[in-house]
Design an enzyme around this catalytic site. Structure first.
Site, mmCIF file in Angstrom:
data_model
loop_
_atom_site.group_PDB
_atom_site.id
_atom_site.type_symbol
_atom_site.label_atom_id
_atom_site.label_comp_id
_atom_site.label_asym_id
_atom_site.label_seq_id
_atom_site.Cartn_x
_atom_site.Cartn_y
_atom_site.Cartn_z
ATOM 1 N N ARG A 51 -8.731 -0.084 -67.754
ATOM 2 C CA ARG A 51 -9.906 -0.934 -67.569
ATOM 3 C C ARG A 51 -9.532 -2.383 -67.248
ATOM 4 O O ARG A 51 -10.210 -3.034 -66.456
ATOM 5 C CB ARG A 51 -10.742 -0.901 -68.849
ATOM 6 N N HIS A 178 3.879 17.826 -77.324
ATOM 7 C CA HIS A 178 5.225 17.392 -76.957
ATOM 8 C C HIS A 178 6.322 18.137 -77.723
ATOM 9 O O HIS A 178 7.470 18.138 -77.317
ATOM 10 C CB HIS A 178 5.372 15.869 -77.087
ATOM 11 N N LYS A 182 10.638 19.784 -76.740
ATOM 12 C CA LYS A 182 11.881 19.482 -77.461
ATOM 13 C C LYS A 182 12.918 20.555 -77.128
ATOM 14 O O LYS A 182 12.603 21.741 -77.074
ATOM 15 C CB LYS A 182 11.631 19.422 -78.977
ATOM 16 N N ASP A 235 -3.501 16.662 -87.412
ATOM 17 C CA ASP A 235 -2.521 15.880 -86.652
ATOM 18 C C ASP A 235 -1.266 16.695 -86.339
ATOM 19 O O ASP A 235 -0.663 16.534 -85.273
ATOM 20 C CB ASP A 235 -2.138 14.623 -87.462
ATOM 21 N N HIS A 240 1.422 21.125 -83.489
ATOM 22 C CA HIS A 240 2.890 21.215 -83.453
ATOM 23 C C HIS A 240 3.446 22.365 -84.310
ATOM 24 O O HIS A 240 4.242 23.169 -83.838
ATOM 25 C CB HIS A 240 3.521 19.900 -83.932
HETATM 26 C C1 BG6 Z 1 2.401 13.163 -83.137
HETATM 27 C C2 BG6 Z 1 1.643 12.869 -84.396
HETATM 28 O O1 BG6 Z 1 1.740 14.113 -82.366
HETATM 29 O O2 BG6 Z 1 3.706 13.626 -83.475
HETATM 30 C C3 BG6 Z 1 2.388 11.856 -85.262
HETATM 31 O O3 BG6 Z 1 0.365 12.358 -84.068
HETATM 32 C C4 BG6 Z 1 3.805 12.328 -85.506
HETATM 33 O O4 BG6 Z 1 1.711 11.668 -86.490
HETATM 34 C C5 BG6 Z 1 4.489 12.705 -84.204
HETATM 35 O O5 BG6 Z 1 4.494 11.286 -86.155
HETATM 36 C C6 BG6 Z 1 5.848 13.327 -84.456
HETATM 37 O O6 BG6 Z 1 6.524 13.486 -83.239
HETATM 38 P P1 BG6 Z 1 8.085 13.315 -83.134
HETATM 39 O O7 BG6 Z 1 8.425 13.718 -81.740
HETATM 40 O O8 BG6 Z 1 8.384 11.898 -83.429
HETATM 41 O O9 BG6 Z 1 8.646 14.240 -84.156
#
Ligand code: BG6
Length: 485
Positions: A51, A178, A182, A235, A240
Site C-alpha cells: 500500500r 515452510h 526443510k 500456530d 507444521h
Molecule cells: C511459524 C510460526 O509458522 O513457524 C512461529 O508461526 C514459529 O510461531 C515458526 O516460531 C517456526 O519456524 P522455524 O522454521 O523457525 O522452525
C-alpha cells in the site's frame, strides 16, 4: 557430493506485502540467495507491491536493508547486491481499491511465469485474487502463493478456499507450509521410500511409538496480538506438526507426484482419532525474574491461550492401529529443537542379559539444529568382561554428508519459491488437506473453549508442564530429553 543448481525459467514474482516482516526476514533473502547461487535468470524480476507509496529507489533501499540484516555477511558484496537490486522494482497497489492495478498490469509480462505471492493478512487473499483476475493480470501461467495462517478453523479455511477458487484453479495455488521445505522433511521421504531397510518395519508391529517435538526457546513477545488468537494448536499443530505426522505415517505414494503424495497425506489426516481431554495437555509459560510471562507478552491478563501443547494421537488404520504418535510443541522451552523420533520395539526375546536401559532401536530425524538423522543400534561394548551391550548412533548429519567442509543447507523458503517457479506443487498443501486438518483440530479447540480450562503454567527453559511428562509416563514411555540450553 556436488550441489546442483537446476536452472528455472524466467519469471515475474509479484510480492504483495513486500514491505512486511516476512518479506524482509525470509522471502527477499531467499530470492537473493538463489540469485547468488546462479538460479535466478538475468531477466527475472521481483516486483514489490504494497500500500505504501514509494518509488523503485526507496524499495531497493528497503530490500538492501533486509539483506544486510538477514543474509550472512559471507554471501554479501556490494556488486552482487546491486545486481540483485537492479532486478527489483515496486508498484503501490491498493488491495481493496483501484489504485495501482493498471500500472501492475502494464508492468508484468504475459509470456513468462508469473508468481503472485500473498504475504499479507488472509482477509486480503480473496480481494487480491479477485482483482488480479478482473484486471486481466492473472493468466494461465500464473501461480498464486499464499502464506499461513490459512484460516482459523474449518469454516474460515473453506471460505478462503472458495475465494481463491473463484479466480484461480487449484493447480495454480501454492499454500506454503515452510516445514515442508526443510531439508530433513524431504529426506524423511527419501529415506523411507528409497531404502528397502525401513519400509518392512514401518508399522505397528515393529514401532512402539513415534514422538514429534518442535521446541522453541523464544517467547511470543512482539507478535502476542496474533499469537493470542491462535495458540500453539493453530500456530503449529494444525499445520507444521500435522505435516510431519503425515509424512511419517503415510503410505508410499505410487509416484512422487503432487497429487499422489497429497492424497496419501490426506488419508492419514482422515484416519486420525478424535482426541479426548485426557490425551492432551496445554501449557502457558510463567514469568522468571528477568523475563515476562506469556500473559505479559500477550498483553492479555485473562488469556487462556496455550503457548505449549502435548498430545497423544491414535491413527485408525492397519499400519498404525496400536502405535501412538505423541506430539509436543511450545515456546520458551529449553532450546530450539525439532525432531521426529521413531521408537522401535525391543527384540521379542533377548539372548543377552538385559540392562536397565532399553536397547530398542531409535531412528531420530532432526529438523533443526544440525539437520540429519541417526539410527541407534545396539552393539557389544568393546573389551573383555563379557557381553555388555551399548546403544550407539549411526549418525548421518547432512552437513557432513554433503561435503568435506559441510555445505550450507538452503533455507526452506529458497526451495519452496523455486518450486513455485518450476510449477511443482508437491511440497505445498492442497485445499482439501488443509480443510481436513481443521476438521480434526476444530473439536479440540471447541472443547477447550467450552470447558474454559486454563493451561498449566510451566517454567521457562523447561520441557513444558509436568502434566505433559505424565502423558507419556502413564503409558510406560517417556519423552526424549531436550538436553541442556
Ligand atoms: C511459524 C510460526 O509458522 O513457524 C512461529 O508461526 C514459529 O510461531 C515458526 O516460531 C517456526 O519456524 P522455524 O522454521 O523457525 O522452525
Amino acid at each position: 557430493m556436488v550441489s546442483r543448481t537446476i536452472p528455472v525459467d524466467t519469471f515475474d514474482l509479484i510480492l504483495f506485502g513486500a514491505t512486511g516482516d516476512l518479506a524482509a526476514r525470509k522471502i527477499l533473502p531467499s530470492l537473493y540467495r538463489r540469485f547468488v547461487a546462479g538460479q535466478m535468470p538475468d531477466d527475472a524480476r521481483v516486483i514489490g507491491a504494497a500500500r505504501s507509496d514509494m518509488d523503485d529507489k526507496a524499495f531497493r533501499k528497503l530490500v538492501a536493508k533486509a539483506l544486510s540484516t538477514y543474509v550472512a555477511e559471507s554471501k554479501r558484496d556490494k556488486k552482487t547486491i546491486d545486481a540483485f537490486l537492479a532486478q527489483c522494482s515496486y508498484i503501490a497497489v491498493d488491495a481493496m481499491g483501484d489504485g495501482g492495478w493498471a500500472e501492475l498490469k502494464a508492468s508484468v509480462r504475459d509470456e513468462v511465469v508469473k508468481a503472485f505471492y500473498f504475504s499479507v493478512a488472509p482477509s486480503l487473499f480473496g480481494p487480491l485474487a479477485e482483482r488480479l483476475r478482473s484486471n486481466g493480470i492473472a493468466c494461465e501461467n500464473s501461480r498464486l502463493v499464499v502464506e499461513k495462517p490459512f484460516g482459523t478453523d474449518l469454516a474460515t479455511a473453506k471460505k478462503l478456499n472458495a475465494d481463491l477458487a473463484a479466480s484461480f484453479d487449484e493447480t495454480q495455488i501454492y499454500r506454503i507450509d515452510h516445514f515442508l521445505g526443510k531439508e530433513t522433511v524431504q529426506n524423511l521421504m527419501a529415506v523411507r521410500f528409497s531404502n528397502v531397510l525401513f519400509e518392512p518395519l514401518w508399522n505397528e508391529r515393529y514401532i512402539d511409538h513415534v514422538q514429534i517435538t518442535v521446541a522453541e526457546p523464544m517467547g511470543v513477545g512482539g507478535r502476542g496480538g496474533y499469537y493470542d488468537t491462535s495458540g500453539a494448536m493453530r500456530d503449529m499443530v494444525q499445520n507444521h506438526l500435522m505435516q510431519l505426522l503425515c509424512l511419517t505415517a503415510m503410505e508410499p505414494p505410487a509416484t512422487f507426484d503432487p497429487d499422489r503424495l497429497r492424497d496419501e497425506k490426506l488419508k492419514v489426516i482422515r484416519a486420525l482419532d478424535p482426541i479426548g481431554p485426557k490425551d492432551i495437555v496445554r501449557g502457558q509459560y510463567k514469568a522468571t525474574d528477568t523475563a515476562p510471562s506469556y500473559i505479559e507478552d500477550a498483553e492479555n491478563p485473562d488469556s487462556k491461550t496455550e503457548s505449549f501443547v502435548a498430545m497423544k494421537i491414535g491413527i485408525s488404520n492397519w499400519r498404525w492401529k496400536h502405535t501412538p504418535f505423541y506430539l509436543r510443541t511450545g515456546k520458551r522451552m529449553t532450546k530450539r529443537l525439532s525432531e521426529i523420533v521413531v521408537q522401535f520395539k525391543e527384540t521379542p526375546h533377548s539372548i543377552f542379559e538385559r540392562d536397565e536401559e532399553s536397547k530398542a532401536n531409535t531412528l531420530t530425524i532432526r529438523l533443526q539444529p544440525d539437520e540429519g538423522m541417526d539410527l541407534s543400534v545396539t552393539i557389544k561394548e568393546p573389551g573383555p568382561g563379557g557381553m555388555r551391550l551399548v546403544n550407539v548412533p549411526l549418525d548421518m548429519t547432512f552437513a557432513d554428508a554433503l561435503g568435506p567442509n559441510g555445505e550450507e543447507i538452503p533455507d526452506a523458503y529458497e526451495r519452496l519459491i523455486m518450486d513455485v517457479i518450476r510449477g511443482n506443487q508437491t511440497l505445498f498443501m492442497r485445499g482439501d488437506e488443509v480443510e481436513a486438518a481443521w476438521a480434526w483440530t476444530d473439536p479440540i479447540i471447541e472443547a477447550w473453549t467450552e470447558r474454559g480450562d486454563r493451561p498449566h503454567p510451566y517454567t521457562q527453559g523447561s520441557s513444558g508442564p509436568e502434566e505433559a511428562l505424565a502423558l507419556m509416563h502413564r503409558d510406560g514411555r517417556r519423552w526424549r530429553d531436550l538436553g541442556e540450553e
